[in-house]
Design a protein around this motif. Structure first.
Motif, PDB file in Angstrom:
ATOM      1  N   ALA A  32      -2.373  -6.772   8.837  1.00 58.89           N
ATOM      2  CA  ALA A  32      -1.707  -5.700   9.583  1.00 58.89           C
ATOM      3  C   ALA A  32      -1.180  -4.640   8.627  1.00 58.89           C
ATOM      4  CB  ALA A  32      -0.564  -6.273  10.418  1.00 58.89           C
TER       5      ALA A  32
ATOM      6  N   LEU B 278      -3.322  -1.817   7.817  1.00 59.43           N
ATOM      7  CA  LEU B 278      -3.499  -0.789   8.846  1.00 59.43           C
ATOM      8  C   LEU B 278      -2.455   0.324   8.733  1.00 59.43           C
ATOM      9  CD1 LEU B 278      -4.187  -2.873  12.100  1.00 59.43           C
ATOM     10  CD2 LEU B 278      -5.802  -1.366  10.941  1.00 59.43           C
TER      11      LEU B 278
ATOM     12  N   ALA C   5       0.509  -0.394  14.373  1.00 59.06           N
ATOM     13  CA  ALA C   5      -0.003  -1.747  14.169  1.00 59.06           C
ATOM     14  C   ALA C   5       0.667  -2.731  15.115  1.00 59.06           C
ATOM     15  CB  ALA C   5       0.207  -2.174  12.720  1.00 59.06           C
TER      16      ALA C   5
ATOM     17  N   TYR D 146       7.511  -5.273  10.847  1.00 61.83           N
ATOM     18  CA  TYR D 146       6.432  -4.455  10.290  1.00 61.83           C
ATOM     19  C   TYR D 146       6.980  -3.277   9.501  1.00 61.83           C
ATOM     20  CZ  TYR D 146       2.462  -6.836  12.470  1.00 61.83           C
ATOM     21  OH  TYR D 146       1.492  -7.745  12.798  1.00 61.83           O
TER      22      TYR D 146
ATOM     23  N   GLY E 185      -7.121  -4.417  14.504  1.00 61.02           N
ATOM     24  CA  GLY E 185      -5.967  -4.688  15.349  1.00 61.02           C
ATOM     25  C   GLY E 185      -6.184  -5.907  16.230  1.00 61.02           C
TER      26      GLY E 185
END
Length: 308
Positions: free
Chosen positions: A50, A53, A62, A107, A227
């Motif tokens: 992730a 990304l 993400a 994240y 994803g």
């Protein structure tokens, strides 16, 4: 990293469609320890992929893709268990909101600090839940050990983003709330229908933030493919493995095994992202792992630190 109500798997009356698949049936022959470790590795690989990304769609994009795809898959898998009582709706919505917030903070944290550092700091959330309400003499030892571990982690040779540390702490706080809500969800829903609906709702909440950050890049086929892979690695696969493991081992044993997650995260960060932690930082990871495992082992509660 899947959040499962502790009583959920054992009280489940719904039969997810993946239980009829040969791949799922083959899990029955695997030791439960291997299932738990497989889930942990899957989650951390998902987080590492992730992060790759972020350059295209940012952390929020993400998260939106991950929760959106995971929600769709789980809604299909648990379609026979999607009907919930009206009294369960507030719990499902709160669960989804906490889920979305937890993943967004996490994240955003790993966009600023190494994966192993972020997961280790985040683990203070379930550790606090394990220690809450306990009156055993050993509890201050686990708390001091965890505090010392975090101090060691943040004493890097270079600059450590305090924003990243605070975001990881926020993710840990949401993780603690998520564990407490898991028990409520397990009481008011059966099977994985509640989790599927919560996942979808969390995805809907994060979607506007993700779209604003990523824009048209979210429509890139390559981005969508990664994803979807992240959703499988971070949600669907570990949920399946942990669900089967919890049928065969006590929740407390499961919780002790889950305490290894910070160490696995540090290894994933090293192998996939090239993030090297110093000796002192590895010592910090070991301290938090030991504190989490010890607190879970001596806790009077059977609440393993499971999350999505």
């Amino acid at each position: 990293m899947v959040a499962i109500g502790i009583d959920g798997p054992r009280r489940s009356t719904g039969r997810p469609s993946f239980r009829r698949l040969p791949a799922w049936q083959g899990l029955g022959g695997m030791p439960p320890t291997a299932l738990v470790m497989g889930g942990i590795v899957s989650v951390q690989l998902g987080a590492a992929f992730a992060k790759q990304l972020f350059g295209s769609i940012g952390p929020a994009g993400a998260v939106g893709l991950r929760l959106g795809f995971a929600g769709i898959v789980l809604l299909v898998v648990w379609r026979s268990a999607l009907r919930v009582d009206r009294r369960a709706i507030p719990v499902v919505l709160a669960y989804g909101a906490v889920l979305g917030s937890m993943n967004l903070c996490f994240y955003e944290a790993i966009d600023r600090i190494p994966l192993g550092m972020a997961v280790t700091i985040e683990f203070l959330g379930p550790l606090a839940v394990a220690l809450a309400g306990s009156r055993k003499w050993i509890d201050p030892v686990w708390a001091l050990l965890a505090f010392g571990g975090v101090v060691l982690l943040t004493q890097a040779d270079g600059d450590v983003s305090m924003t990243g540390v605070l975001l990881a702490l926020a993710a840990g706080a949401f993780w603690a709330a998520y564990i407490l809500l898991s028990a409520k969800l397990g009481e008011r829903t059966s099977g994985g229908g509640g989790l599927a609906l919560a996942m979808a709702f969390g995805g809907l909440l994060i979607a506007p933030i993700g779209i604003a950050e990523a824009g048209s890049a979210l429509l890139d086929p390559a981005v969508l493919a990664v994803g979807f892979a992240v959703a499988l690695l971070s949600s669907v696969v570990p949920y399946s493995l942990e669900l089967e493991a919890l049928r065969r081992i006590p929740p407390r044993v499961f919780g002790v095994l889950m305490s290894l997650e910070p160490a696995v995260a540090a290894l994933a960060g090293l192998l996939v992202l090239g993030q090297v932690l110093g000796f002192g930082q590895w010592a910090g990871v070991v301290c938090v792992v030991a504190a989490s495992a010890g607190a879970t082992r001596t806790s009077s509660k059977d609440t393993p630190p499971v999350k999505d």
